[in-house]
Write a protein that holds these residues in place. Structure first.
Motif, PDB file in Angstrom:
ATOM      1  N   GLY A 114       0.827  -1.197   0.000  1.00  0.00           N
ATOM      2  CA  GLY A 114       0.000   0.000   0.000  1.00  0.00           C
ATOM      3  C   GLY A 114       0.860   1.244   0.000  1.00  0.00           C
ATOM      4  N   VAL A 115       0.355   2.303   0.623  1.00  0.00           N
ATOM      5  CA  VAL A 115       1.089   3.557   0.750  1.00  0.00           C
ATOM      6  C   VAL A 115       1.334   3.809   2.229  1.00  0.00           C
ATOM      7  N   ALA A 116       2.601   3.919   2.610  1.00  0.00           N
ATOM      8  CA  ALA A 116       2.937   4.106   4.020  1.00  0.00           C
ATOM      9  C   ALA A 116       2.617   5.541   4.443  1.00  0.00           C
ATOM     10  N   CYS A 117       2.060   5.667   5.644  1.00  0.00           N
ATOM     11  CA  CYS A 117       1.728   6.990   6.169  1.00  0.00           C
ATOM     12  C   CYS A 117       1.857   6.974   7.682  1.00  0.00           C
ATOM     13  N   ASP A 118       1.835   8.172   8.285  1.00  0.00           N
ATOM     14  CA  ASP A 118       1.890   8.248   9.740  1.00  0.00           C
ATOM     15  C   ASP A 118       0.485   8.117  10.310  1.00  0.00           C
ATOM     16  N   ALA A 119       0.370   8.175  11.634  1.00  0.00           N
ATOM     17  CA  ALA A 119      -0.933   8.004  12.280  1.00  0.00           C
ATOM     18  C   ALA A 119      -1.881   9.152  11.966  1.00  0.00           C
ATOM     19  N   GLY A 120      -1.356  10.246  11.428  1.00  0.00           N
ATOM     20  CA  GLY A 120      -2.198  11.360  11.004  1.00  0.00           C
ATOM     21  C   GLY A 120      -2.544  11.307   9.543  1.00  0.00           C
ATOM     22  N   CYS A 121      -2.239  10.186   8.875  1.00  0.00           N
ATOM     23  CA  CYS A 121      -2.570   9.923   7.470  1.00  0.00           C
ATOM     24  C   CYS A 121      -1.684  10.671   6.484  1.00  0.00           C
ATOM     25  N   ARG A 122      -0.569  11.264   6.934  1.00  0.00           N
ATOM     26  CA  ARG A 122       0.358  11.925   6.020  1.00  0.00           C
ATOM     27  C   ARG A 122       1.289  10.876   5.411  1.00  0.00           C
ATOM     28  N   ALA A 123       1.399  10.895   4.086  1.00  0.00           N
ATOM     29  CA  ALA A 123       2.196   9.892   3.385  1.00  0.00           C
ATOM     30  C   ALA A 123       3.680  10.068   3.669  1.00  0.00           C
ATOM     31  N   PHE A 124       4.422   8.950   3.662  1.00  0.00           N
ATOM     32  CA  PHE A 124       5.879   8.960   3.722  1.00  0.00           C
ATOM     33  C   PHE A 124       6.438   8.990   2.310  1.00  0.00           C
ATOM     34  N   ASP A 125       7.556   9.695   2.130  1.00  0.00           N
ATOM     35  CA  ASP A 125       8.264   9.550   0.867  1.00  0.00           C
ATOM     36  C   ASP A 125       9.231   8.373   0.984  1.00  0.00           C
ATOM     37  N   VAL A 126       9.988   8.092  -0.079  1.00  0.00           N
ATOM     38  CA  VAL A 126      10.846   6.901  -0.083  1.00  0.00           C
ATOM     39  C   VAL A 126      11.972   6.992   0.943  1.00  0.00           C
ATOM     40  N   ASN A 127      12.262   8.191   1.419  1.00  0.00           N
ATOM     41  CA  ASN A 127      13.286   8.342   2.446  1.00  0.00           C
ATOM     42  C   ASN A 127      12.732   8.147   3.855  1.00  0.00           C
ATOM     43  N   GLY A 128      11.430   7.923   3.966  1.00  0.00           N
ATOM     44  CA  GLY A 128      10.810   7.782   5.277  1.00  0.00           C
ATOM     45  C   GLY A 128      10.418   9.106   5.895  1.00  0.00           C
ATOM     46  N   LEU A 129      10.486  10.196   5.121  1.00  0.00           N
ATOM     47  CA  LEU A 129      10.087  11.508   5.612  1.00  0.00           C
ATOM     48  C   LEU A 129       8.599  11.722   5.388  1.00  0.00           C
ATOM     49  N   VAL A 130       7.954  12.389   6.339  1.00  0.00           N
ATOM     50  CA  VAL A 130       6.528  12.679   6.224  1.00  0.00           C
ATOM     51  C   VAL A 130       6.315  13.823   5.240  1.00  0.00           C
ATOM     52  N   THR A 131       5.347  13.668   4.361  1.00  0.00           N
ATOM     53  CA  THR A 131       4.962  14.753   3.458  1.00  0.00           C
ATOM     54  C   THR A 131       3.864  15.577   4.125  1.00  0.00           C
ATOM     55  N   ASP A 132       3.831  16.860   3.858  1.00  0.00           N
ATOM     56  CA  ASP A 132       2.830  17.729   4.474  1.00  0.00           C
ATOM     57  C   ASP A 132       1.591  17.909   3.614  1.00  0.00           C
ATOM     58  N   ASP A 133       1.684  17.567   2.335  1.00  0.00           N
ATOM     59  CA  ASP A 133       0.594  17.886   1.423  1.00  0.00           C
ATOM     60  C   ASP A 133      -0.052  16.668   0.789  1.00  0.00           C
ATOM     61  N   VAL A 134       0.443  15.457   1.097  1.00  0.00           N
ATOM     62  CA  VAL A 134      -0.133  14.237   0.540  1.00  0.00           C
ATOM     63  C   VAL A 134      -0.588  13.346   1.690  1.00  0.00           C
ATOM     64  N   PHE A 135      -1.857  12.953   1.650  1.00  0.00           N
ATOM     65  CA  PHE A 135      -2.462  12.147   2.708  1.00  0.00           C
ATOM     66  C   PHE A 135      -2.997  10.855   2.104  1.00  0.00           C
ATOM     67  N   VAL A 136      -3.197   9.849   2.965  1.00  0.00           N
ATOM     68  CA  VAL A 136      -3.649   8.532   2.522  1.00  0.00           C
ATOM     69  C   VAL A 136      -4.735   8.041   3.464  1.00  0.00           C
ATOM     70  N   ALA A 137      -5.746   7.352   2.914  1.00  0.00           N
ATOM     71  CA  ALA A 137      -6.804   6.792   3.756  1.00  0.00           C
ATOM     72  C   ALA A 137      -7.436   5.588   3.064  1.00  0.00           C
ATOM     73  N   GLY A 138      -8.045   4.715   3.860  1.00  0.00           N
ATOM     74  CA  GLY A 138      -8.770   3.562   3.338  1.00  0.00           C
ATOM     75  C   GLY A 138      -7.903   2.340   3.136  1.00  0.00           C
ATOM     76  N   ASP A 139      -8.367   1.441   2.268  1.00  0.00           N
ATOM     77  CA  ASP A 139      -7.712   0.146   2.070  1.00  0.00           C
ATOM     78  C   ASP A 139      -6.266   0.272   1.620  1.00  0.00           C
ATOM     79  N   VAL A 140      -5.919   1.347   0.928  1.00  0.00           N
ATOM     80  CA  VAL A 140      -4.576   1.484   0.371  1.00  0.00           C
ATOM     81  C   VAL A 140      -3.571   1.985   1.398  1.00  0.00           C
TER      82      VAL A 140
END
Length: 543
Positions: free
Chosen positions: A349-375
């Motif tokens: 799927g798409v890795a994200c933090d507990a606040g639904c912010r997506a991680f980039d490939v370096n493991g850094l949290v993005t501020d403008d991309v969020f993820v939710a649901g089955d993915v």
């Protein structure tokens, strides 16, 4: 008129069935089914049923003005809005949601409820407006509801630009653009990825192309399978005994059809409920006339000269005459369009933090991309900070609402998604309902009710604390056990319980050793100094 019941909340009190019996039905002791598209003449009765529901689980669409404009109560003001490029984001920001199903719709409604009035675009690969999937394997297959009548109710107008029937094909993070299959690009200030998952097809492409071989995920799948079942096939073969497979088998027996379930594992629902409780689900199938074969795989599907399915060869040497085969082999997360985007995405799927912010490939949290649901795959603090993906209805709604709130809130006002996972299934007139994450458990105990009567509650433990509870026609107790999971209460439960069986001792839960799907992630790191070190995902697989 559109209607949906949040069955994660429903506790089977049946007030709705008394007040609107033409719309709501109780199967067996507690399993609720309903018509998601009732006649408008039923509105008054349904509204009374919704008001009488003790847990307020019934949602129905509201009547908008003739111009479709939002009701004033949908805009809650801009308190707490934060600035972006000098403007108030809630008023001028651009939000794009990729995925126009339950998750996407829930997020869009929440955004408007939070006071977001800026441009909002929803992109969906399917041509349909958001619809509810659980009825597809239940009411639709049984023939009580047409597949096209499963559209989700609109709790509020969302004033969105709908781009349906066109898939997202790429993401340019630097330019903040989503690329679409029609060649267009849509810019965003914030993006929500809610592309969900699709059914895993039968792996042999030639056999999968036979008429009568199909999966069950979409409206079209359900309509096709319903038509095939209505044709009275000689036998239906269900490949895989997860929830979809078990529900298809249940409907087949309800229709009086011969059905064989082939499951490679030792018991149905083993991955979700473990071997001990899965074995009970298997007994339920056998009692209802299912030809259940565990530890057996399908070797091949064979057709005739016209390309129609005619038989199947099983690993136990049996050859079955079958006209319909349903591949219920789990789900594949829809992440291919994110390849090369720079996000941490893959088969998991798409890795994200507990606040639904997506991680980039370096493991850094993005501020403008969020993820939710089955993915989405997010860390769950309640379960050892494991990165978990939860593919269930209630999580799609709750995670979407958290993501939507965080998209339009400042850093100090953001929420973590800490909802306890829940799911339900209706099989053979029995409601199976779960709270927590059974699959992390090492032990299980039957603490209430009777297995023989198929009315019981099982509690799961991991290293001495309660992590889940599963009920068979006993779901009124689950709220209590949910609170114990929240509190990390000791396992096994030591307090006195209603309807406690004579033997409530824990036994091994019977889960197969877990393998994290992120173990398939292969990352190449370049650079020497800290300011130079960067990660890159590759397609190489570890040996």
């Amino acid at each position: 008129m559109r209607l949906v019941v949040d069955l994660t909340k429903c506790q089977g009190y049946a007030q709705c069935a008394f007040l609107a019996p033409d719309v709501f039905t109780i199967q067996g002791d507690e399993a609720l089914t309903y018509d998601p598209d009732p006649d408008e003449a039923q509105r008054t009765r349904i509204r009374r049923a919704a008001a009488a529901c003790p847990v307020q689980a019934i949602q129905l669409d509201r009547r908008d003005g003739p111009d479709g404009s939002r009701h004033p109560k949908d805009a809650r003001g801009t308190a707490g809005a934060f600035s972006l490029n000098g403007d108030t984001f809630k008023q001028t920001g651009r939000i794009v949601v990729v995925g126009a199903s339950l998750t996407g719709l829930s997020a869009a409604e929440r955004l408007r409820e939070e006071g977001f009035t800026g441009p909002l675009t929803l992109i969906g690969e399917e041509p349909h407006a958001p619809y509810d999937r659980p009825p597809l394997s239940k009411q639709v297959l049984a023939g009580s509801v047409p597949s096209e009548d499963t559209s989700l109710p609109r709790r509020r107008a969302i004033d969105a630009d709908w781009r349906l029937g066109v898939a997202a094909t790429g993401l340019d993070l630097a330019a903040k653009q989503v690329h679409l299959a029609d060649g267009s690009r849509i810019g965003f200030d914030k993006l929500l990825i809610a592309t969900g998952a699709r059914a895993r097809s039968w792996p042999n492409a030639a056999e999968a192309a036979l008429a009568g071989v199909l999966t069950l995920r979409t409206r079209e799948d359900a309509a096709t399978l319903r038509r095939l079942l209505a044709g009275h096939p000689r036998r239906v073969l269900v490949i895989g005994a997860g929830f979809i497979g078990c529900e298809v088998a249940s409907v087949c027996r309800e229709l009086g059809l011969a059905v064989t379930v082939a499951e490679g594992g030792p018991a149905p629902l083993g991955a979700a409920l473990g071997g001990v409780i899965g074995a009970i689900a298997g007994e339920l199938q056998i009692e209802n006339g299912v030809d259940l074969r565990c530890g057996v795989r399908v070797v091949s599907l064979d057709g005739d000269a016209t390309g129609k399915l005619r038989s199947a060869l099983l690993s136990d040497g049996t050859r079955l005459d079958v006209d319909v085969a349903v591949a219920a082999l789990g789900a594949v997360r829809n992440v291919e369009w994110l390849a090369g985007s720079g996000l941490a995405s893959g088969i998991w799927g798409v890795a994200c933090d507990a606040g639904c912010r997506a991680f980039d490939v370096n493991g850094l949290v993005t501020d403008d991309v969020f993820v939710a649901g089955d993915v989405a795959r997010a860390p769950q603090p309640m379960f050892g900070y494991q990165f978990l993906a939860t593919e269930h209805w209630g999580n799609a709604v709750s995670q979407a609402e958290v993501a939507a709130h965080n998209m339009v809130s400042g850093e100090t006002e953001r929420w973590p998604h800490l909802g306890v996972p829940k799911f339900w299934s209706v099989q053979f007139g029995t409601e199976i309902k779960s709270v927590g994450v059974p699959s992390v458990a090492d032990q299980v105990a039957i603490v209430q009710g009777s297995v023989a009567l198929r009315r019981f509650l099982a509690v799961y433990g991991y290293k001495g604390r309660i992590v889940a509870a599963v009920a068979f026609n006993q779901n009124k107790w689950l709220d209590y056990y949910e609170a114990l999971i929240d509190q990390a209460a000791p396992f096994p439960p030591s307090f006195q319980r209603v309807d406690e069986p004579a033997d409530a001792q824990p036994v091994p839960a019977g889960f197969q050793p877990a393998v994290s799907p992120t173990q398939d992630a292969t990352v190449v790191v370049t650079g020497h100094y800290p300011n130079e070190r960067r990660a890159r995902l590759t397609d190489r697989r570890l040996p």
